[in-house]
Design an enzyme around this catalytic site. Structure first.
Site, short mmCIF file in Angstrom:
data_model
loop_
_atom_site.label_atom_id
_atom_site.label_comp_id
_atom_site.label_asym_id
_atom_site.label_seq_id
_atom_site.Cartn_x
_atom_site.Cartn_y
_atom_site.Cartn_z
N GLU A 295 0.83 -1.22 0.00
CA GLU A 295 0.00 0.00 0.00
C GLU A 295 0.85 1.26 0.00
OE1 GLU A 295 -2.63 -0.79 3.35
OE2 GLU A 295 -4.01 -1.84 2.04
N GLU B 96 -5.52 -7.91 -1.89
CA GLU B 96 -6.17 -7.97 -0.58
C GLU B 96 -7.63 -7.65 -0.78
OE1 GLU B 96 -4.60 -5.50 2.61
OE2 GLU B 96 -2.54 -5.92 2.00
#
Ligand code: BG6
Length: 459
Positions: free
Chosen positions: A160, A355
Site C-alpha cells: 500500500e 487484498e
C-alpha cells in the site's frame, strides 16, 4: 465465459501481524516491536505464531484450495538493523516457508515491506526521510532477490505504497523535523520510497529476469456525494491524488503532470537529485491493490495547506446505498468492478487484487459447531461476482483474487477481535489460549469457490 485456467486464488498476510517470534532467531527490532499499542488490544509479540506453525498454516491454505500465497519478509529478521550483516537463521526461515508453499502446490509471492522498518533505521536515520535508507533497501532487495529469485517469480515492494503520502499513518518511521513543512516532508519521504521501489525493480531485472514485480496501493475509490459538478470534480481529484498518482508512477515511470502542477503550486514538490528521473523509469509488470471499501465525498477546497488525504477526509460522508461493517468500512462490491475497470484501462497493465475481505467479530462456539460467518461469505461472494463481470464483460486482465488474512491474524491496529479469516485462530487480545486453528463455515464455502475456479459461488 469463465476465468482463465491459471487464475490465482489465495491469501495474504504480513510478517508483523502473523509471525510472532519478535525476538527469536536473531531477528532485530522493527518499529512495530517498540511502538506502544492501544491498551485494549494485543501487542505484536506472538501474532498467530506463524513462525513456529507455518507448516500447519500452509496445510490449511492448501486444504482451502489456495494456489497462491503472498507473505511479507520482516526486513529486521533477515538484516537485524537494516544495514548490518545478514542473519542466516532469518533467511533460512523464509527459505523454509517458500519451499513448503511450493511443495504444497502454492505459488509464493514476496512482499518486501509491510510498514515494518527496522527500528535502527528509524532511530538513526529517520527512516525513508534519508536516502541512506533508500540504499539500505536496495541492498536488502539484492540480498533476498538473489536468495529466493530462483523459486519466487512474483514480487511486490511496498505494501500500500500510496499510504506514504497520506500522513505517515502506517509507515510511522519518519518524524517531521522541526521547522519543516509537514506536507513537503511527507512528499519527500514519499519520493524516496518511490526511489526505493524503483531501485528494487531494477535489481530484480538483473538477478531474476524471469520474475515479475508490481507496485501496490490501497485503493479506495471516491464517489461524489451528488451529481453537482463540483462534487464530481472533487471526487475525480481525490482518485487522482490518492490512488492513481502512485499507479501512474509505477506504470509510466514518471510523475503525472497533474501531480507535478499540484505539488509545485503548493511548494510541496520533492527535491529531485540527479539521476532520479532515470531511477523512476524502472516500471512494473503489473499493478496491484488492496480493496476493502469505497468512500463518498463532497466538494472541498484542495488549495488548503493540507495533504489531499486530509482534505478528502473532511469531505467524507456516509453512502446511503451501501452497508457498513462494525468498524465503519463500506461494503461495496460494485466499487471493485469500477476500480478494476479504471485501473486497467488507465494504464494498460495487467492488474492483481492482492487484498480483499471484511473484518468481523466472532467467537468460537462452545458446542463445537462452526463459526457462522455468513457476513464474510456474502462479502466475498458479492466481490467475486463483480470481479468476474470486470473480467468477463469488461475485458479487464486480472491475474487473481487474493484475500486478506485467510487464517485470522491481528488487525493493523493490533486488534485480534477484528477477524478476516476462513480459519479461526483461538486467541483473544490478551489470552493466547491454545492458538488452535478451526475452520469456519466460510472455509467450506471458499474451498468450493477456489476449487471450481470461481464457478460455484452458492453456499
Ligand atoms: C491493509 C493492510 O490496509 O488492510 C493490512 O495491508 C491490514 O495490514 C488490512 O491488516 C486490513 O485492515 P485492518 O485495519 O482491518 O487490519
Amino acid at each position: 465465459m469463465s476465468l482463465p485456467k491459471n487464475f490465482y486464488w489465495g491469501g495474504s498476510a504480513s510478517s508483523f501481524q502473523a509471525e510472532g517470534a519478535w525476538d527469536e532467531g536473531g531477528k532485530g527490532l522493527s518499529i512495530y516491536d517498540v511502538r506502544p499499542t492501544d491498551p485494549r488490544f494485543s501487542d505484536w509479540k506472538v501474532g498467530i505464531d506463524f513462525y513456529h506453525r507455518y507448516k500447519e498454516d500452509i496445510g490449511w491454505l492448501k486444504k482451502m484450495g489456495c494456489n497462491f500465497y503472498r507473505f511479507s519478509i520482516a526486513w529486521a529478521r533477515v538484516i537485524p538493523n537494516g544495514d548490518d550483516e545478514p542473519n542466516e537463521e532469518g533467511l533460512q526461515f523464509y527459505d523454509n516457508v517458500i519451499n513448503e508453499l511450493i511443495a504444497n502446490g502454492i505459488t509464493p509471492m514476496i512482499c518486501m515491506y509491510h510498514f515494518d522498518t527496522p527500528n535502527h533505521l528509524e532511530k538513526e536515520y529517520n527512516g525513508f526521510a534519508s536516502r541512506y535508507v533508500v540504499d539500505c533497501f536496495e541492498r536488502y532487495a539484492r540480498l533476498i532477490m538473489t536468495r529466493y529469485g530462483d523459486r519466487v517469480k512474483h514480487w511486490m515492494t511496498f505494501n500500500e505504497q500510496n499510504l506514504h503520502s497520506m500522513g505517515l499513518i502506517y509507515s510511522n518511521a519518519e518524524r517531521v523535523p522541526e521547522g519543516v513543512d509537514p506536507t513537503k516532508f511527507l512528499y519527500q519521504v514519499n519520493h524516496n520510497v518511490f526511489l526505493a521501489h524503483c531501485k528494487a525493480v531494477k535489481v530484480l531485472r538483473e538477478v531474476a529476469p524471469d520474475a515479475q514485480i508490481c507496485g501496490m496501493i490501497a485503493a479506495t475509490p471516491s464517489y461524489p456525494e451528488t451529481c453537482c459538478p463540483d462534487d464530481v470534480n472533487f471526487a475525480l481529484r481525490c482518485n487522482d491524488y490518492l490512488n492513481y498518482f502512485h499507479a501512474s508512477v509505477f506504470a509510466n515511470g514518471k510523475y503525472p503532470e497533474y501531480m507535478v502542477r499540484y505539488l509545485t503550486k503548493h511548494g510541496w514538490m520533492p527535491d529531485f537529485e540527479e539521476g532520479d528521473d532515470e531511477i523512476l523509469s524502472n516500471t512494473v509488470d503489473y499493478l496491484a491493490f488492496s480493496y476493502y471499501q469505497s468512500q463518498t465525498v463532497k466538494a472541498q477546497d484542495f488549495d488548503q495547506q493540507l495533504p489531499p488525504a486530509a482534505v478528502a477526509g473532511m469531505g467524507g460522508i456516509k453512502n446511503p446505498y451501501v452497508q457498513y461493517n462494525e468498524w465503519g468500512w463500506a461494503k461495496d462490491a460494485v466499487g471493485l468492478r469500477t476500480l478494476m475497470h479504471e485501473m486497467y484501462y488507465r494504464f494498460g497493465k495487467p492488474i492483481f487484487i492482492l487484498e480483499n475481505g471484511v473484518g468481523c467479530r466472532e467467537e468460537l462456539p462452545e458446542d463445537g459447531s462452526l463459526v457462522q460467518d455468513d457476513e464474510r461469505i456474502e462479502y466475498h461472494k458479492n466481490h467475486i461476482i463483480q470481479m468476474k463481470k470486470a473480467i468477463e464483460e469488461d475485458g479487464v486482465n486480472c491475474l487473481g483474487y487474493i484475500t486478506w488474512g485467510p487464517i485470522d491474524i491481528l488487525s493493523s491496529h493490533c486488534e485480534m477481535a477484528k477477524r478476516y479469516g476462513f480459519v479461526f485462530v483461538n486467541r483473544t487480545e490478551k489470552d493466547l489460549r491454545d492458538l488452535r486453528r478451526v475452520p469456519k463455515k466460510s472455509f467450506y464455502w471458499v474451498q468450493k469457490v477456489f476449487g471450481s475456479n470461481g464457478e460455484e459461488l452458492d453456499g
